[in-house]
Write an enzyme that holds these catalytic residues in place. Structure first.
Site, short mmCIF file in Angstrom:
data_model
loop_
_atom_site.label_atom_id
_atom_site.label_comp_id
_atom_site.label_asym_id
_atom_site.label_seq_id
_atom_site.Cartn_x
_atom_site.Cartn_y
_atom_site.Cartn_z
N SER A 156 -13.72 -10.88 10.49
CA SER A 156 -15.07 -10.55 10.97
C SER A 156 -15.88 -9.76 9.94
O SER A 156 -17.10 -9.80 9.94
CB SER A 156 -14.99 -9.77 12.27
N ASP A 400 -17.46 1.81 17.30
CA ASP A 400 -16.88 0.86 16.34
C ASP A 400 -17.11 1.39 14.93
O ASP A 400 -18.22 1.34 14.41
CB ASP A 400 -17.54 -0.51 16.53
N HIS A 403 -16.89 -2.21 11.82
CA HIS A 403 -17.96 -3.15 11.45
C HIS A 403 -19.22 -2.42 11.02
O HIS A 403 -19.36 -1.21 11.23
CB HIS A 403 -18.22 -4.10 12.63
#
Ligand code: NAG
Ligand code: NAG
Ligand code: NAG
Ligand code: NAG
Ligand code: NAG
Length: 424
Positions: A156, A400, A403
């Site tokens: 990702s 998070d 990311h």
């Protein structure tokens, strides 16, 4: 475009014979998945047991000296290490595009849309110590990509870089001559007038694993087939430029589970292997595919080093128990290196690609990203699961810190890709 020189080469070689005790708290978060792994590991760089799940060819052919680098228009400053530099606050020229201008950013990365209150993270520009980065020219890049396929392959984080590149390019393409489609693990952005594609292929370990479904993948109980790549690689035939990455999914502790034979067979032979050894086998398998399928005279191969996370604010002198949540400025200590980035993996990557028939350009984004504790999506993203009252009361618990917001840090990764592609 450039200004001179100095020597930065020496610091690219480092030995880490023994790293002591690391405590990783890696939150792996993608789409609807959410998983936490708390693992404690003592890292030792060990000699690999020469396991050979597939036959491993060593193609140590000497690189031709005067090889003209494909896609290059000009040589960059020989002595300039683009990855050694500092972040400069620059409201004039950053960001390179606006969040709402780019319809391709997934809701996991649109931080402003999800209420991020600060904007400082948008305005930092990477300034190498010994030269300037060439300015990103979308029209120029599209011209150079005419009739070509550029593919990002990995996890990702690599998908974030793919989307960033699409955002950087798409403004120069009229509305009706571009498209974005996804089929399984493969996402393709087409620039029709240029007959060019920018693609992303989901393969978090590069080699085959039980986490290969792009939508429904396992976060726990990861199992890898380090010698098997063709299930993925049959989709890679004919690419001209490739950017690989793989790191985050390997971080299950000191060891990782390896499958010999097929996922379909009844009696599965699953053993554990030291992560570094398994990682080495997987990247070698990738290189074998590259050398059998790509041509150093016309193709280019990039490998992005690990993307760091910021799970423990104590590491940068913050309050104990915090993470990237609430961080609004980069770390200014030039020597900062967070515990999410295993140095043993970095030194592996430094050694795996030398003396290869097919040259690999390393995008060494780790150090420069390590400074950017402010650039993560944190809590400002689409939440796929309803948050509990307990979570809402403690935002850092669901922040998070892996990311990155777009626009943001990953645009810089593409500026570096642009520089290495056209001005190597
Ligand atoms: C960008 O590249 C195009 C195509 O090569 C060129 O015509 C244009 O002048 C460049 N723009 C800038 C600002 O350099
Ligand atoms: C378009 O690009 C592909 C490679 O991606 C190439 O095979 C094909 O011939 C190109 N088509 C035209 C019309 O240029
Ligand atoms: C999706 O990919 C599969 C093979 O990977 C192919 O058989 C199928 O036709 C593709 N579907 C679309 C809509 O392109
Ligand atoms: C599993 O694989 C290992 C390594 O190749 C081998 O030593 C072991 O005998 C295998 N076990 C079984 C049950 O096949
Ligand atoms: C990447 O950069 C860091 C910091 O400058 C350095 O320690 C490391 O060796 C580099 N890695 C590679 C593979 O070049």
């Amino acid at each position: 475009m450039k200004s001179p020189t100095s020597n930065q080469k020496k610091n690219s070689i480092s030995f880490y014979i023994i790293s002591l005790c690391f405590v990783f708290f890696v939150v792996i978060l993608y789409g609807e998945d959410f998983g936490c792994i708390l693992s404690q590991s003592t890292l030792k760089l060990q000699e690999p047991e020469e396991e050979k799940p597939d036959q491993i060819l060593s193609l140590q052919t000497e690189q031709e000296k005067d090889l003209v680098v494909p896609f290059a228009v000009e040589r960059g400053e020989k002595e300039c290490n683009l990855f050694s530099g500092s972040w400069v606050y620059d409201e004039e020229t950053r960001p390179l595009y606006q969040e709402e201008e780019c319809p391709y950013i997934q809701p996991q990365l649109t931080c402003q849309a999800y209420g991020r209150p600060d904007k400082g993270y948008l305005h930092w520009r990477w300034q190498p110590h010994d030269c300037d980065l060439p300015s990103f020219n979308a029209t120029f890049m599209l011209e150079k990509l005419r009739g070509k396929r550029l593919m990002f392959i990995g996890d990702s984080l690599n998908r974030g870089q793919f989307v960033s590149l699409v955002c950087l390019l798409h403004r120069s393409i009229p509305e009706n001559s571009k498209s974005m489609t996804t089929n399984g693990s493969l996402t393709i952005f087409r620039a029709k007038d240029y007959n060019a594609t920018i693609e992303f292929f989901w393969a978090p370990f590069l080699v085959e694993s039980n986490s290969d479904d792009a939508i429904v993948h396992r976060v726990r109980d990861r199992i890898v087939r380090v010698g098997s790549i063709n299930k993925h690689a049959r989709h890679w035939k004919g690419i001209d430029i490739v950017v690989f990455n793989t790191y985050l999914w390997w971080m299950t502790g000191q060891k990782i589970r390896i499958l010999r034979g097929s996922f379909d067979s009844e009696n599965k032979n699953i053993t554990e292997m030291v992560t570094e050894d398994a990682y080495r086998l997987a990247v070698r398998r990738m290189m074998r595919w590259v050398e059998q399928n790509m041509d150093p005279k016309t193709n280019r191969v990039f490998f992005a080093t690990m993307s760091p996370c910021h799970e423990r604010s104590a590491e940068w002198g913050g309050e104990a128990g915090g993470n990237c949540y609430g961080e609004t400025t980069p770390i200014m200590d030039p020597n900062f290196w967070g515990s999410c980035s295993r140095k043993s993996i970095m030194s592996l990557v430094g050694n795996l690609f030398s003396g290869r028939k097919m040259p690999v350009t390393i995008l060494n984004i780790t150090q420069l990203s390590n400074y950017r504790k402010d650039a993560h999506t944190s809590i400002y993203k689409k939440q796929w699961n309803k948050l509990t009252a307990e979570q809402l009361a403690n935002p850092k618990s669901y922040s998070d810190c892996v990311h990155w917001c777009l626009p943001g840090l990953q645009d810089t990764w593409n500026e570096l890709l642009y520089a290495k592609l056209f001005f190597p």
